[in-house]
Design a protein around this motif. Structure first.
Motif, short mmCIF file in Angstrom:
data_model
loop_
_atom_site.label_atom_id
_atom_site.label_comp_id
_atom_site.label_asym_id
_atom_site.label_seq_id
_atom_site.Cartn_x
_atom_site.Cartn_y
_atom_site.Cartn_z
N MET A 20 -0.20 7.38 -42.06
CA MET A 20 -0.36 5.95 -41.86
C MET A 20 0.93 5.25 -42.28
SD MET A 20 -4.22 5.48 -43.44
CE MET A 20 -4.40 3.83 -42.79
N GLY A 21 1.29 4.21 -41.58
CA GLY A 21 2.51 3.48 -41.91
C GLY A 21 2.37 2.65 -43.16
N CYS A 23 -0.07 1.92 -46.61
CA CYS A 23 -1.12 2.50 -47.46
C CYS A 23 -2.22 1.47 -47.70
CB CYS A 23 -0.53 2.95 -48.79
SG CYS A 23 -1.76 3.55 -49.96
N PRO A 24 -3.47 1.79 -47.40
CA PRO A 24 -4.57 0.86 -47.66
C PRO A 24 -4.81 0.64 -49.15
CG PRO A 24 -5.22 2.56 -46.08
CD PRO A 24 -3.93 3.00 -46.70
N GLY A 25 -4.36 1.60 -49.97
CA GLY A 25 -4.61 1.49 -51.40
C GLY A 25 -3.68 0.53 -52.11
N CYS A 26 -2.37 0.66 -51.87
CA CYS A 26 -1.40 -0.18 -52.59
C CYS A 26 -0.63 -1.14 -51.69
CB CYS A 26 -0.40 0.71 -53.34
SG CYS A 26 0.58 1.80 -52.29
N GLY A 27 -0.77 -0.98 -50.37
CA GLY A 27 -0.10 -1.89 -49.45
C GLY A 27 1.35 -1.59 -49.19
N MET A 28 1.87 -0.47 -49.69
CA MET A 28 3.28 -0.11 -49.49
C MET A 28 3.47 0.57 -48.13
SD MET A 28 4.75 -1.21 -52.22
CE MET A 28 6.34 -0.38 -52.19
N PHE A 29 4.68 0.45 -47.57
CA PHE A 29 4.98 1.03 -46.28
C PHE A 29 5.77 2.34 -46.45
CE2 PHE A 29 4.19 -3.38 -45.26
CZ PHE A 29 3.52 -3.31 -44.05
N ASN A 30 5.54 3.26 -45.51
CA ASN A 30 6.28 4.53 -45.43
C ASN A 30 6.24 5.32 -46.74
OD1 ASN A 30 7.09 3.98 -42.76
ND2 ASN A 30 8.82 2.76 -43.50
N THR A 31 5.07 5.40 -47.32
CA THR A 31 4.92 6.14 -48.58
C THR A 31 4.08 7.41 -48.42
OG1 THR A 31 3.00 4.78 -49.17
CG2 THR A 31 5.16 4.06 -49.99
N PHE A 32 3.58 7.69 -47.22
CA PHE A 32 2.73 8.87 -47.03
C PHE A 32 3.58 10.11 -46.78
CE2 PHE A 32 -0.65 5.80 -46.43
CZ PHE A 32 -1.74 6.46 -46.97
N VAL A 33 3.24 11.18 -47.48
CA VAL A 33 3.91 12.46 -47.30
C VAL A 33 2.87 13.53 -47.01
CG1 VAL A 33 5.88 11.91 -48.77
CG2 VAL A 33 3.84 12.90 -49.78
N GLU A 34 3.29 14.54 -46.30
CA GLU A 34 2.36 15.59 -45.91
C GLU A 34 2.18 16.60 -47.04
OE1 GLU A 34 2.00 19.09 -42.48
OE2 GLU A 34 3.45 17.45 -42.28
N ALA A 35 0.94 16.94 -47.31
CA ALA A 35 0.62 17.92 -48.34
C ALA A 35 -0.45 18.85 -47.81
CB ALA A 35 0.15 17.24 -49.62
N PRO A 36 -0.07 19.92 -47.13
CA PRO A 36 -1.07 20.83 -46.57
C PRO A 36 -1.89 21.49 -47.66
CG PRO A 36 1.10 21.79 -46.44
CD PRO A 36 1.29 20.38 -46.89
N SER A 37 -3.18 21.49 -47.49
CA SER A 37 -4.07 22.12 -48.47
C SER A 37 -5.25 22.74 -47.74
CB SER A 37 -4.57 21.09 -49.48
OG SER A 37 -5.27 20.05 -48.84
N GLU A 38 -5.73 23.81 -48.28
CA GLU A 38 -6.85 24.51 -47.68
C GLU A 38 -8.14 23.95 -48.25
OE1 GLU A 38 -6.46 28.65 -48.22
OE2 GLU A 38 -4.59 28.79 -47.08
N LYS A 39 -8.92 23.35 -47.40
CA LYS A 39 -10.18 22.78 -47.83
C LYS A 39 -11.27 23.85 -47.76
CE LYS A 39 -8.84 18.52 -48.54
NZ LYS A 39 -8.96 17.83 -49.79
N ALA A 40 -11.72 24.27 -48.90
CA ALA A 40 -12.79 25.24 -48.96
C ALA A 40 -14.08 24.52 -49.32
CB ALA A 40 -12.46 26.30 -49.99
N PRO A 41 -15.21 25.22 -49.28
CA PRO A 41 -16.45 24.60 -49.66
C PRO A 41 -16.40 24.07 -51.09
CG PRO A 41 -16.85 26.66 -48.54
CD PRO A 41 -15.40 26.53 -48.70
N ALA A 42 -17.55 23.64 -51.55
CA ALA A 42 -17.64 22.89 -52.78
C ALA A 42 -16.93 23.53 -53.95
CB ALA A 42 -19.11 22.69 -53.14
N LYS A 43 -16.86 24.85 -54.03
CA LYS A 43 -16.29 25.45 -55.19
C LYS A 43 -14.76 25.35 -55.23
CE LYS A 43 -15.48 30.37 -54.53
NZ LYS A 43 -15.96 31.69 -54.87
N ALA A 44 -14.15 24.93 -54.13
CA ALA A 44 -12.70 24.73 -54.16
C ALA A 44 -12.32 23.69 -55.20
CB ALA A 44 -12.20 24.32 -52.78
N LYS A 45 -13.19 22.69 -55.39
CA LYS A 45 -12.89 21.65 -56.37
C LYS A 45 -12.88 22.21 -57.78
CE LYS A 45 -14.28 17.03 -57.81
NZ LYS A 45 -15.26 15.93 -57.65
N THR A 46 -13.83 23.13 -58.06
CA THR A 46 -13.88 23.70 -59.40
C THR A 46 -12.76 24.68 -59.63
OG1 THR A 46 -15.37 25.45 -58.63
CG2 THR A 46 -16.38 23.46 -59.46
#
Length: 472
Positions: A20-21, A23-46
């Motif tokens: 996104m150009g 950020c909906p959270g802080c309103g700043m422009f050009n602050t998004f960076v790519e961070a590839p992550s593997e989304k696993a089921p619920a236990k990935a969080k733990t």
């Protein structure tokens, strides 16, 4: 399983599945960076270090208590052995706290932390974990700094191994140099990535809080001077210390940008020597060394940094521009505020700044945000534009409004006392501050200036009056 790409905002940590150009959270422009992550089921969080840190804990703090019963742990403060640093930490480092130290490469982050480890006034082991230097390199630096304490050194970057080291040695202080070099095997992405920094920092903070281990982390900075990585790391830690000034200069300024256990915005000054960073007097560091006398464009003012009043020198340079659009550059004051003050000066005093390049600088590399320095910036600009030096040994105080009026100043006597030691004989003040100053002087002791000459107080209500006083 296919990887799902996640984007994070570098400023606030807002997460989204697509770039996104804005950020909906802080309103700043050009602050998004790519961070590839593997989304696993619920236990990935733990599996995240923020949660698995608890397996290295030998205490359990997951309890709910009433406010009247909270704080029974009685956390202690330990002196760093360096009085200037104790001031930044609010009287010493609190047990179980997490501190982030940030600054440019080569400015002295590792040096001051090595000195702190040597002088730290607490019983127990000190563990220095470095992901940037080998133990042999750290040993060479310790020899140069004449370190006497036999601290533990660990050259490791994997979070899980570091957690095991913290569990095995139970240090009273752990130094991580630096957080951007660490990674966890359970988080996708390279070391220094947004996801890695966020999760590893969360894991270290969890270990510090549940096991009462004091941790100091070193952080790199980005090109714009902000701390590299997600902005959330600054919200997560207890204390944020930042180096200011030029890494190639002789002096270093350390500011406490955040402190949950003391006053924020405190600053201390060091001089880089052969044996490390040496505390110096702040006024001497910024003013006494090489200050020009009777030089157009140079004036003195005062700014509040934490609980201290600091006398500083503001310089301005106005010269005919060779560019279609005149240049406006600042070092120290906020550029947007300086642009506003230049517009007010042009409107009220007709200095012809529309065809001139204007440069404003605060000596010593100090970043200034106190609006009381407004009048000094204006008068330095007038002095340079007219080629006339300001009244000698004069302190200039006042906030400037858009109509050219000079607004009241807070804690006037404290500012005047700090400057009187430097030989200030005259203080230019807003007329609206006269009653407040007289009240402060009436409540003060007879020898409030401690033998220094009492300065002459001159009052001005607008820019024209101030210019007449200083340049007549």
């Amino acid at each position: 399983m296919a990887k799902k790409t996640t984007f994070f905002c570098k400023e606030c940590g807002y997460e989204t599945s697509g770039w996104m150009g804005k950020c909906p959270g802080c309103g700043m422009f050009n602050t998004f960076v790519e961070a590839p992550s593997e989304k696993a089921p619920a236990k990935a969080k733990t599996d995240s270090p923020a949660f698995t840190a608890n397996q290295y804990s030998w205490t359990d703090s997951a309890v709910t208590v009433r406010l009247s019963e909270a704080g029974k742990e009685n956390y202690k403060r330990h002196s760093t052995g360096i009085p200037s640093l104790d001031v930044l930490f609010g009287g010493g480092i609190t047990e179980g706290s997490v501190t982030l130290v940030a600054g440019e490469p080569g400015i002295g982050k590792s040096t001051i932390l090595m000195q702190l480890a040597d002088s730290y006034k607490a019983e127990g082991e000190i563990l220095y974990i470095s992901g940037e230097e080998s133990p042999a390199q750290i040993g060479m630096r310790a020899t140069r700094l004449k370190i006497k304490r036999d601290i533990l050194i660990c050259g490791e970057t994997r979070f899980e191994a570091i957690a095991e080291q913290l569990k095995a040695h139970k240090p009273c202080l752990a130094i991580i140099d630096s957080i951007q070099t660490l990674y966890s095997e359970q988080v996708a992405g390279t070391p220094g990535g947004v996801a890695q920094i966020r999760e590893v920092a969360a894991g270290l903070i969890r270990i510090a809080k549940t096991n009462n281990i004091t941790i100091i982390m070193v952080g790199h900075i980005a090109k714009d001077g902000s701390i590299a990585g997600p902005k959330t790391i600054e919200h997560m830690v207890d204390t944020v210390l930042g180096f200011e000034g030029d890494a190639t200069g002789g002096y270093r300024i350390i500011r406490s940008a955040k402190n949950r256990f003391g006053r924020s915005n405190e600053i201390c000054f060091f001089e880089m020597g052969e044996t490390g960073l040496i505390p110096v007097d702040s006024s001497k560091a910024l003013l006494v060394a090489g200050r020009p006398l009777n030089s157009p464009g140079s004036v003195l003012t005062s700014t509040l940094e934490g609980n201290d009043a600091l006398t500083i020198e503001v310089q301005a340079l106005c010269t005919e521009s060779v560019y279609p659009t005149p240049q406006r550059m600042t070092s120290g004051p906020e550029r947007s505020r300086v642009l506003m003050l230049l517009a007010v000066c042009e409107k009220m005093l007709n200095l012809g700044l529309t065809s001139k390049d204007c440069f404003v600088n605060v000596i010593g590399g100090l970043k200034v945000s106190d609006p009381v320095t407004d009048l000094a910036v204006c008068m330095a600009t007038v002095s340079s534009a007219r080629g006339v030096s300001a009244r000698p040994n004069t302190l200039i105080l006042g906030e400037v409004g858009l109509s050219g009026e000079i607004r009241p100043v807070s804690r006037i006597l404290k500012r005047c006392l700090a400057s009187a030691r430097l030989g200030i004989t005259t203080v230019v003040l807003p007329g609206s501050s006269k009653d407040a100053l007289e009240k402060e002087l009436a409540n003060a002791s007879a020898d409030v200036f401690a033998g220094n000459p009492v300065p002459e107080f001159i009052y001005a209500d607008n820019l024209k009056e101030a210019a007449d006083i200083l340049f007549s």
